[in-house]
Enzyme design. Structure first.
Site, PDB file in Angstrom:
ATOM      1  N   PRO A 111     117.356  37.424   2.868  1.00 53.07           N
ATOM      2  CA  PRO A 111     118.073  38.671   2.556  1.00 53.07           C
ATOM      3  C   PRO A 111     118.138  39.667   3.713  1.00 53.07           C
ATOM      4  O   PRO A 111     118.742  40.721   3.575  1.00 53.07           O
ATOM      5  CB  PRO A 111     117.271  39.245   1.395  1.00 53.07           C
ATOM      6  CG  PRO A 111     115.876  38.797   1.667  1.00 53.07           C
ATOM      7  CD  PRO A 111     116.004  37.410   2.241  1.00 53.07           C
ATOM      8  N   GLY A 112     117.469  39.362   4.833  1.00 48.48           N
ATOM      9  CA  GLY A 112     117.604  40.229   5.994  1.00 48.48           C
ATOM     10  C   GLY A 112     116.318  40.817   6.527  1.00 48.48           C
ATOM     11  O   GLY A 112     116.363  41.769   7.313  1.00 48.48           O
ATOM     12  N   GLY A 113     115.173  40.265   6.124  1.00 50.27           N
ATOM     13  CA  GLY A 113     113.892  40.806   6.562  1.00 50.27           C
ATOM     14  C   GLY A 113     113.712  40.815   8.068  1.00 50.27           C
ATOM     15  O   GLY A 113     113.295  41.826   8.649  1.00 50.27           O
TER      16      GLY A 113
ATOM     17  N   ASP B 290     113.935  31.487  10.171  1.00 52.99           N
ATOM     18  CA  ASP B 290     112.927  31.444   9.110  1.00 52.99           C
ATOM     19  C   ASP B 290     113.597  30.921   7.850  1.00 52.99           C
ATOM     20  O   ASP B 290     113.910  31.678   6.940  1.00 52.99           O
ATOM     21  CB  ASP B 290     112.322  32.838   8.885  1.00 52.99           C
ATOM     22  CG  ASP B 290     111.228  32.834   7.823  1.00 52.99           C
ATOM     23  OD1 ASP B 290     110.636  31.766   7.591  1.00 52.99           O
ATOM     24  OD2 ASP B 290     110.969  33.897   7.223  1.00 52.99           O
TER      25      ASP B 290
ATOM     26  N   LYS C  16     108.373  25.449   7.906  1.00 55.94           N
ATOM     27  CA  LYS C  16     107.672  25.180   6.652  1.00 55.94           C
ATOM     28  C   LYS C  16     107.046  23.785   6.717  1.00 55.94           C
ATOM     29  O   LYS C  16     107.632  22.851   7.274  1.00 55.94           O
ATOM     30  CB  LYS C  16     108.624  25.268   5.462  1.00 55.94           C
ATOM     31  CG  LYS C  16     109.543  26.481   5.471  1.00 55.94           C
ATOM     32  CD  LYS C  16     108.803  27.800   5.578  1.00 55.94           C
ATOM     33  CE  LYS C  16     109.790  28.960   5.690  1.00 55.94           C
ATOM     34  NZ  LYS C  16     109.130  30.256   5.929  1.00 55.94           N
TER      35      LYS C  16
END
Length: 340
Positions: free
Chosen positions: A211-213, A265, A294
């Site tokens: 979402p844009g972190g 990410d 991951k």
């Protein structure tokens, strides 16, 4: 896992890791021929320091001394101070204490603080460097007191060779109030370990940005960000002049010009992500790399070997580091750069 924490052996190396990842750290050290030994939760010892820092190690110190808990505090503090003076006779020191990052270890936090202060008063004040961030440039030695259940271990490492300058490698980052997700803390911790970070006006590509972190934190540093993700970004990023949102798959995206930084990410299969990052390196599409990979439930170390090979041998990325940072969970953070 030993039922009680075992004393560390002087001259060997003590490593810390995330709770539950002791077998993976042990396996890394065994593959490196470092003769590891499990000491207890979060703590693994090895005969030597491998040429490549273990990915699952938060910090590593050469053991100076190990003491059984229970002796009078004054006697313990004096013994520790004497051994520190013998082991590091000259130069500035950064003195820290930590407990294993486990439920049993965390209950000893007050005891660790007390031991630290007692030892500090017994060392020359003019040798103690208070500004930890200056440790590397000052040529200081990092001295750590590990207060574990039943054992106190003293170790040291030149600050310039330390995996982390935080006690026990626990680099806690504050989550900004406007952060879109906890992912922001992972990025902040990754950038702390680098000698430099994205500067004002530099071009950053953020693959799998929603979402844009990460995009949010890069913009806050003054960078121009190309955020690539089919999903929407948080409303706070919409319309910002330094954010360009490309709504397509990270695997299909082709940049119009090389970027200064590549960030990634994505919750995706590790080998496929590594191949994507290798393509960016091979084609010269970015100079610096920061990515989160991951990990699968099983075979973590074999996967990391493949990831390293793909990024270096196929992608041409240089000075590669792979570390499980404090804010990482079932994942590792990768940093690298390339030269033209």
């Amino acid at each position: 896992m030993p039922p009680d924490t075992l004393p560390a052996q002087p001259g060997r190396w003590l490593w810390t890791c995330r709770a539950g990842f002791e077998p993976h750290l042990f396996e890394e050290l065994a593959w490196a021929g470092a003769s590891p030994r499990m000491l207890g939760e979060v703590l693994v010892e090895s005969e030597k320091r491998p040429a490549e820092p273990p990915a699952f190690a938060r910090t590593g110190i050469r053991v100076v001394a190990s003491f059984l808990a229970g002796q009078p505090s004054e006697q313990l503090a004096q013994s520790i101070a004497s051994r520190v003076t013998e082991a590091v006779p000259t130069g500035p020191l950064v003195l820290q204490s930590f407990t294993p990052d486990s439920p049993a270890g965390n209950r000893l936090a007050d005891e660790a603080d007390a031991v630290l202060e007692a030892v500090r008063t017994r060392l020359p004040a003019d040798r103690l460097l208070e500004e930890t961030w200056r440790a590397r440039e000052s040529g200081a030695t990092l001295v750590e007191l590990c207060v574990a259940p039943g054992v106190v271990v003293v170790g040291s490492v030149p600050a310039r060779e330390a995996l982390s300058l935080s006690p026990g490698g626990r680099q806690r980052m504050r989550r900004p109030g406007d952060a879109a997700s906890r992912a922001a803390m992972k990025l902040e911790e990754a950038l702390v370990s680098l000698p430099f970070e994205p500067g004002r006006g530099e071009v950053c590509v953020d693959l799998g940005a929603a979402p844009g972190g990460w995009t949010q934190r890069l913009v806050a540093r003054g960078a121009r960000v190309i955020a690539v993700d089919p999903a929407k970004l948080i409303p706070e990023l919409a319309g910002l002049p330094r954010v360009e949102h490309i709504q397509e798959s990270a695997f299909a995206y082709t940049p119009e010009e090389p970027a200064d930084w590549l960030f990634c990410d994505m919750a995706w299969r590790p080998i496929e992500v590594a191949q994507l990052l290798a393509k960016w390196g091979r084609r010269g599409w970015a100079t610096h790399l920061v990515a989160n990979i991951k990990l699968p439930m099983k075979d973590k170390n074999p996967i990391l070997l493949r990831v390293r090979h793909i990024l270096v041998e196929e992608g041409g990325w240089q000075a590669l580091t792979i570390r499980q940072l404090y804010h990482d969970r079932d994942e590792v953070t990768v940093t690298a750069h390339r030269t033209s």
